[in-house]
Write an enzyme that holds these catalytic residues in place. Structure first.
Site, short mmCIF file in Angstrom:
data_model
loop_
_atom_site.label_atom_id
_atom_site.label_comp_id
_atom_site.label_asym_id
_atom_site.label_seq_id
_atom_site.Cartn_x
_atom_site.Cartn_y
_atom_site.Cartn_z
N TYR A 128 0.72 -1.22 0.12
CA TYR A 128 0.14 -0.12 -0.05
C TYR A 128 0.93 1.36 0.15
O TYR A 128 0.49 2.36 -0.21
CB TYR A 128 -0.88 0.06 1.27
CG TYR A 128 -2.01 -1.19 1.21
CD1 TYR A 128 -2.14 -2.03 0.25
CD2 TYR A 128 -2.75 -1.15 2.41
CE1 TYR A 128 -2.78 -3.02 0.41
CE2 TYR A 128 -3.48 -2.22 2.51
CZ TYR A 128 -3.78 -3.23 1.43
OH TYR A 128 -4.69 -4.24 1.75
N HIS A 187 0.28 -11.81 1.63
CA HIS A 187 -0.72 -10.80 1.02
C HIS A 187 -1.44 -11.68 0.11
O HIS A 187 -2.94 -11.58 0.04
CB HIS A 187 0.02 -9.47 0.61
CG HIS A 187 -1.29 -8.53 0.40
ND1 HIS A 187 -0.70 -7.06 0.41
CD2 HIS A 187 -2.28 -8.50 0.01
CE1 HIS A 187 -1.78 -6.51 0.09
NE2 HIS A 187 -2.56 -7.14 -0.02
#
Ligand SMILES: NC(=O)c1ccc[n+]([C@@H]2O[C@H](COP(=O)([O-])OP(=O)(O)OC[C@H]3O[C@@H](n4cnc5c(N)ncnc54)[C@H](OP(=O)(O)O)[C@@H]3O)[C@@H](O)[C@H]2O)c1
Length: 273
Positions: free
Chosen positions: A49, A107
């Site tokens: 991110y 992830h």
């Protein structure tokens, strides 16, 4: 209304948190500070991110004791082996400016992922105190089962909302006593355009977003991490914790189509595998 908490031997997670993707920089820090000030105690970030510095700065600026904020980060799927995963966790902690993460996740699975080696590295992170709990995200059922046999997995994070049921994954999580964190819980805002959800919201004097989140919170073992940039929407989403849906509401929501996947970058070849 206090935020409900999921508790297991492996983790203790507030069941409503703040998603932070795709916020970055000063705007992200402001949004997270605002959320912490109004009562959020669970933040979701990731290496990918590009906002771990901002999230960490917001935690420090909040003045809250570190123990009171549940922080999740994730290692990206370009690191299929344990040594790189270990370095990634250390890098995340450096960017966050924290001594530990509450939860550290893989992830996404990649075809190159060396599952035993990767999970051994996660388990070591836990033993060494860099991550208090470990888990995986976006794992289909078969891979999740294998992972559960290899390491003390505390959480599966996966897309889950009123338009995407996850019955197989939820059954596994419940059987194992691990939390399922539902991402994209507002279907990226699409729930606000749904007349069936709007009718339930009107009945309760609530909003469509609150109905969508309350549907998730009504499920034992499920947490939700809606992203909202503004204080108004953050407060609205927090209000979902006070909304009790009745049997008719739950039946109407159950009747909505449940196979609309919104996040599918192609890393998982077969979601049913
Ligand atoms: N593990 C993974 O692979 C993965 C993948 C995707 C997401 N995630 C995590 O899950 C979090 C949430 O998912 P998401 O951001 O994809 O989707 P989401 O939370 O379902 O939706 C976010 C969108 O809805 C809007 N919104 C927020 N509150 C609202 C409300 N009450 N009514 C109407 N619209 C509202 C937001 O706009 P404003 O911000 O402008 O209010 C934003 O555009 C992410 O931030 C990330 O932390 C994880």
């Amino acid at each position: 209304m206090p935020i409900p908490v999921f508790e297991s031997p492996l983790t203790r997670m507030p069941r409503l948190g703040l998603g932070t993707w795709p916020m970055r920089g000063a705007a992200c820090q402001r949004a997270v500070e605002t959320a912490l000030a109004m009562g959020y105690r669970h933040l979701d970030t990731a290496e990918m991110y590009g906002n771990e510095e901002a999230v960490g700065a917001a935690i420090r600026a909040s003045g809250l004791p570190r123990e009171q904020v549940y922080l999740t980060s994730k290692v990206w799927n370009d690191k299929p082996r344990g040594a790189a995963i270990r370095r990634a966790a250390e890098d995340s902690l450096r960017r966050l400016g924290l001594a530990w993460m509450d939860l550290f996740l893989i992830h996404w699975p990649s075809p190159q992922l060396d599952l035993p080696d990767a999970l051994a590295a996660l388990a070591r992170l836990r033993e060494d105190g860099l991550a208090r709990a470990i888990g995986v995200a976006n794992f289909p059922p078969g891979l999740l089962q294998r992972a559960l046999g290899l390491a003390p997995i505390a959480c599966l994070q996966v897309e889950h909302h009123v338009y995407l049921g996850q019955p197989r994954l939820l059954a596994i999580c419940r059987a194992q006593g691990i939390v399922m964190t539902s991402y994209t819980p507002l279907a990226k805002g699409a729930v606000t355009r749904d007349p069936a959800i709007g009718a339930i919201a009107a009945k309760h004097g609530a909003t469509a977003g609150q109905v969508a989140l309350a549907w998730l919170l009504a499920m034992p073992g499920v947490a939700a991490i809606p992203k909202a940039a503004s204080a108004a929407r953050q407060r609205e989403n927090l209000g979902a914790a006070a909304l009790a849906l009745d049997a008719a509401d739950l039946a109407a929501l159950a009747a909505l189509p449940k196979s609309r996947r919104l996040v599918d970058p192609g890393f998982v070849a077969d979601w049913d595998a």
